[in-house]
Design a protein around this motif. Sequence first.
Motif, PDB file in Angstrom:
ATOM      1  N   VAL A  44       0.853  -1.186   0.000  1.00  0.00           N
ATOM      2  CA  VAL A  44       0.000   0.000   0.000  1.00  0.00           C
ATOM      3  C   VAL A  44       0.893   1.242   0.000  1.00  0.00           C
ATOM      4  N   ILE A  45       0.582   2.178  -0.892  1.00  0.00           N
ATOM      5  CA  ILE A  45       1.319   3.437  -0.933  1.00  0.00           C
ATOM      6  C   ILE A  45       0.465   4.509  -0.277  1.00  0.00           C
ATOM      7  N   VAL A  46       1.017   5.178   0.730  1.00  0.00           N
ATOM      8  CA  VAL A  46       0.292   6.262   1.392  1.00  0.00           C
ATOM      9  C   VAL A  46       1.129   7.534   1.355  1.00  0.00           C
ATOM     10  N   GLY A  47       0.482   8.632   1.686  1.00  0.00           N
ATOM     11  CA  GLY A  47       1.184   9.915   1.714  1.00  0.00           C
ATOM     12  C   GLY A  47       0.172  11.026   1.601  1.00  0.00           C
ATOM     13  N   PRO A  48       0.589  12.254   1.913  1.00  0.00           N
ATOM     14  CA  PRO A  48      -0.345  13.379   1.822  1.00  0.00           C
ATOM     15  C   PRO A  48      -0.740  13.648   0.362  1.00  0.00           C
ATOM     16  N   ASN A  49      -1.745  14.495   0.154  1.00  0.00           N
ATOM     17  CA  ASN A  49      -2.162  14.869  -1.197  1.00  0.00           C
ATOM     18  C   ASN A  49      -0.964  15.383  -1.993  1.00  0.00           C
ATOM     19  N   ALA A  50      -0.944  15.076  -3.254  1.00  0.00           N
ATOM     20  CA  ALA A  50       0.084  15.567  -4.176  1.00  0.00           C
ATOM     21  C   ALA A  50       1.492  15.105  -3.813  1.00  0.00           C
ATOM     22  N   CYS A  51       1.620  13.938  -3.143  1.00  0.00           N
ATOM     23  CA  CYS A  51       2.960  13.452  -2.807  1.00  0.00           C
ATOM     24  C   CYS A  51       3.521  12.597  -3.936  1.00  0.00           C
ATOM     25  N   GLY A  52       2.695  12.332  -4.957  1.00  0.00           N
ATOM     26  CA  GLY A  52       3.185  11.556  -6.096  1.00  0.00           C
ATOM     27  C   GLY A  52       2.826  10.085  -6.036  1.00  0.00           C
ATOM     28  N   LYS A  53       1.911   9.699  -5.120  1.00  0.00           N
ATOM     29  CA  LYS A  53       1.609   8.268  -4.999  1.00  0.00           C
ATOM     30  C   LYS A  53       0.814   7.733  -6.192  1.00  0.00           C
ATOM     31  N   SER A  54      -0.187   8.507  -6.631  1.00  0.00           N
ATOM     32  CA  SER A  54      -0.945   8.063  -7.803  1.00  0.00           C
ATOM     33  C   SER A  54      -0.084   8.119  -9.062  1.00  0.00           C
ATOM     34  N   THR A  55       0.749   9.141  -9.140  1.00  0.00           N
ATOM     35  CA  THR A  55       1.659   9.274 -10.282  1.00  0.00           C
ATOM     36  C   THR A  55       2.578   8.059 -10.375  1.00  0.00           C
ATOM     37  N   THR A  56       3.090   7.631  -9.214  1.00  0.00           N
ATOM     38  CA  THR A  56       3.961   6.460  -9.191  1.00  0.00           C
ATOM     39  C   THR A  56       3.216   5.220  -9.684  1.00  0.00           C
TER      40      THR A  56
ATOM     41  N   LEU B  53       4.229  -1.511   3.480  1.00  0.00           N
ATOM     42  CA  LEU B  53       3.705  -0.151   3.444  1.00  0.00           C
ATOM     43  C   LEU B  53       4.775   0.806   2.925  1.00  0.00           C
ATOM     44  N   VAL B  54       4.406   1.645   1.969  1.00  0.00           N
ATOM     45  CA  VAL B  54       5.346   2.626   1.441  1.00  0.00           C
ATOM     46  C   VAL B  54       4.795   4.008   1.748  1.00  0.00           C
ATOM     47  N   ALA B  55       5.535   4.805   2.500  1.00  0.00           N
ATOM     48  CA  ALA B  55       5.097   6.157   2.823  1.00  0.00           C
ATOM     49  C   ALA B  55       5.870   7.139   1.963  1.00  0.00           C
ATOM     50  N   MET B  56       5.137   7.981   1.229  1.00  0.00           N
ATOM     51  CA  MET B  56       5.795   8.934   0.339  1.00  0.00           C
ATOM     52  C   MET B  56       5.512  10.356   0.775  1.00  0.00           C
ATOM     53  N   LYS B  57       6.492  11.227   0.488  1.00  0.00           N
ATOM     54  CA  LYS B  57       6.282  12.657   0.708  1.00  0.00           C
ATOM     55  C   LYS B  57       7.073  13.423  -0.334  1.00  0.00           C
ATOM     56  N   SER B  58       6.456  14.378  -0.955  1.00  0.00           N
ATOM     57  CA  SER B  58       7.091  15.209  -1.993  1.00  0.00           C
ATOM     58  C   SER B  58       7.865  14.386  -3.019  1.00  0.00           C
ATOM     59  N   GLY B  59       7.260  13.322  -3.486  1.00  0.00           N
ATOM     60  CA  GLY B  59       7.883  12.549  -4.549  1.00  0.00           C
ATOM     61  C   GLY B  59       9.017  11.633  -4.117  1.00  0.00           C
TER      62      GLY B  59
ATOM     63  N   VAL C  96       4.455   9.703  11.249  1.00  0.00           N
ATOM     64  CA  VAL C  96       3.234  10.434  10.906  1.00  0.00           C
ATOM     65  C   VAL C  96       3.498  11.937  10.984  1.00  0.00           C
ATOM     66  N   ARG C  97       4.264  12.351  11.964  1.00  0.00           N
ATOM     67  CA  ARG C  97       4.583  13.777  12.081  1.00  0.00           C
ATOM     68  C   ARG C  97       5.423  14.208  10.882  1.00  0.00           C
ATOM     69  N   GLU C  98       6.376  13.374  10.509  1.00  0.00           N
ATOM     70  CA  GLU C  98       7.276  13.733   9.409  1.00  0.00           C
ATOM     71  C   GLU C  98       6.526  13.778   8.066  1.00  0.00           C
ATOM     72  N   VAL C  99       5.690  12.775   7.820  1.00  0.00           N
ATOM     73  CA  VAL C  99       5.042  12.678   6.511  1.00  0.00           C
ATOM     74  C   VAL C  99       3.807  13.568   6.399  1.00  0.00           C
ATOM     75  N   PHE C 100       2.954  13.509   7.421  1.00  0.00           N
ATOM     76  CA  PHE C 100       1.687  14.242   7.333  1.00  0.00           C
ATOM     77  C   PHE C 100       1.691  15.538   8.140  1.00  0.00           C
ATOM     78  N   GLY C 101       2.740  15.751   8.966  1.00  0.00           N
ATOM     79  CA  GLY C 101       2.786  16.943   9.802  1.00  0.00           C
ATOM     80  C   GLY C 101       1.693  16.937  10.851  1.00  0.00           C
ATOM     81  N   LEU C 102       1.405  15.744  11.386  1.00  0.00           N
ATOM     82  CA  LEU C 102       0.298  15.609  12.340  1.00  0.00           C
ATOM     83  C   LEU C 102       0.812  14.977  13.636  1.00  0.00           C
ATOM     84  N   ASP C 103       0.428  15.591  14.775  1.00  0.00           N
ATOM     85  CA  ASP C 103       0.765  14.971  16.054  1.00  0.00           C
ATOM     86  C   ASP C 103      -0.248  13.890  16.367  1.00  0.00           C
ATOM     87  N   CYS C 104       0.227  12.724  16.800  1.00  0.00           N
ATOM     88  CA  CYS C 104      -0.703  11.626  17.039  1.00  0.00           C
ATOM     89  C   CYS C 104      -0.139  10.623  18.025  1.00  0.00           C
TER      90      CYS C 104
END
Lengths: 353, 271
Positions: free
Chosen positions: B33-45, B218-224, B241-249
């Motif tokens: 599964v490829i995850v990441g914030p919007n426009a991180c390039g996951k669908s493009t990949t 699991l593949v986490a992507m950010k900014s391509g 999660v903080r690094e990729v999505f900028g969210l505290d959790c």
Amino acid sequence: MTTTSVPVRPAGYSVLRAGPARFLVHRRAVAVASVLVLLLAASCVAYLCVGEAFVPPGEVVKVLLGQSSPDELVVGELRLPRLVVGLLVGLAFGVAGALIQTVARNPLASPDVIGISQGASALTVAAMTFGITSYSVLPYLSVAGGLLAAALVYLFAWRGGLHATRFVLIGIGFAIALRSVTTLFMTKGDYLVAQQAQIWMTGSLNGRGWPETEVLAPVLLLLVPAIAWAARAQRTVSLDDDTATALGVRLGRVRLGLVALGVVLAAVATGAAGPVDFVALLAPQIARRMTRTAQIPLVSSALTGAVIVVLADLLARRLFSPTELPVGVLTAAVGAPYLIWLIIRSRTVGGTS
Amino acid sequence: MSRLSTQALTLAYEDRTVVADLDLAVPDGEVTVIVGPNACGKSTTLRALGRLLKPKSGSVLLDGASLATLPTKRIAQQIGLLPQTPVAPEAITVADLVSRGRQPHQHWWQQWSDEDERAVSEAMTRTDVADLAERSVDELSGGQRQRVWIAMALAQETELLLLDEPTTYLDISHQVEVLDLVRQLADTPFKGDKGDKGRTVVVVLHDLNQAARYADHLVAMKSGRVVAAGPPSEVVTADLVREVFGLDCVVVPDPVTGSPLVVPGAPWKAS
């Protein structure tokens, strides 16, 4: 629990076996095509019966079967050649419209909307004003004009891929531009030439006969294998680009092939009879509504085109006799309201047509 | 083992680089599964993995050969792909649409074989759309339509299957249904495979918790770029999660499956 499956096949299709080969045949499309063949045959006989002098159907059939008949001159020499041209032109426009509408994914796209007929007109009228009036040269010029216009539209619409909407819009732009070029030539040219050009441009079968058939018939016959290929290729082109590519379709090439085939057919037909408006637009949509297939049925579309042209020319000959109308006037009278209806409907349905 | 991988893959739309220098290996017979914030390039990949997008540089490799050098029909016999928003021809019936998935296995003179019939009916049974066979796709609900499209991709019978956000527009029970099917595809042996290996599935998902629950890899992507890749239990951490999505959790074990469950912090209560 995946083993208990019921055999299914595409709804409405039967499998036709011929040796090792197997073909999918849409049952309703076959039924519709059969009815159309009968209708076309009836229209043709009616066409040959009706005229200045009425010839009974029995005599017409006799002439067609090559038996001697007192009406051989009227039916065989005067009416038959013109009928054959109309028939072939209708078939060609029917297929051409179906192919171009398939690629453009738009019922509004047809050779007479996206500039192919206008390209043919522009070059033909240009030639006429420069004194080339021989009917042995003009058809070739209009074919060249149609192909040239299509190539230009394709070139301008191409941007790393062919976008259907851009293709149609650029085509409409070219159609308008080429029409003004035609008008320019007509106002510059001689009065008699202008009148001759005007009649040609409305699409007329008057005076057409065996010389046109000698060009049309072999071209259509040669293209039959290509049309058989196109009927199959349509299945995948009607899906969206991504899905079709994922299914292993070389979309760019297939589309180019379909457009090229449609353009050649439309150009050849225009060369023979002038731009008979709206036939290529109407026939595929009528045929598809009858067969209810997911893609435009090529055979039914061709037959519908032929029925339209034959009946329209029959009316064109007789409606205001002894004055003869160009057949294009009749097809436009039916086609224009339909086009308007199509646009209104596509808006109310939210553009899904 | 990886049949499908990328090598220094750079992807761009016109001049805008979306994915840069990506090295990715898709493990065989597992759910990636490829995850990441919007426009991180996951669908493009994913599009590049399915040769819908030509790489600007680098390559996608299938069994060691670059996709760009393989005939597209051969690729279609190995890799199936369901785009994010597929469009069906007007008034097409369900069975007709699903059967078009057989395209790469057919020829002009061989338009329908017993094998086609078996594959289509199996795919339709598996996605529970057999009862809809004669219905028009236009009149189906969003959930039914999505299952029909998945059936079409399954009928293609490829060992590799790429799904671009297959759960979008679905309610939660249909989301679970689709993802359960994805799990099944990887867990049950693919036809004719001696090693009992299931299908290889690559899914792009929006929901991190669903990703953690269903993924083997699991593949986490950010900014391509790939930030982290591996089993969800190792990849999904509060720091990531903080690094990729900028969210505290807070990350806790899922009470049902034990997979990591991301519970977002409550910033509106913090101050």
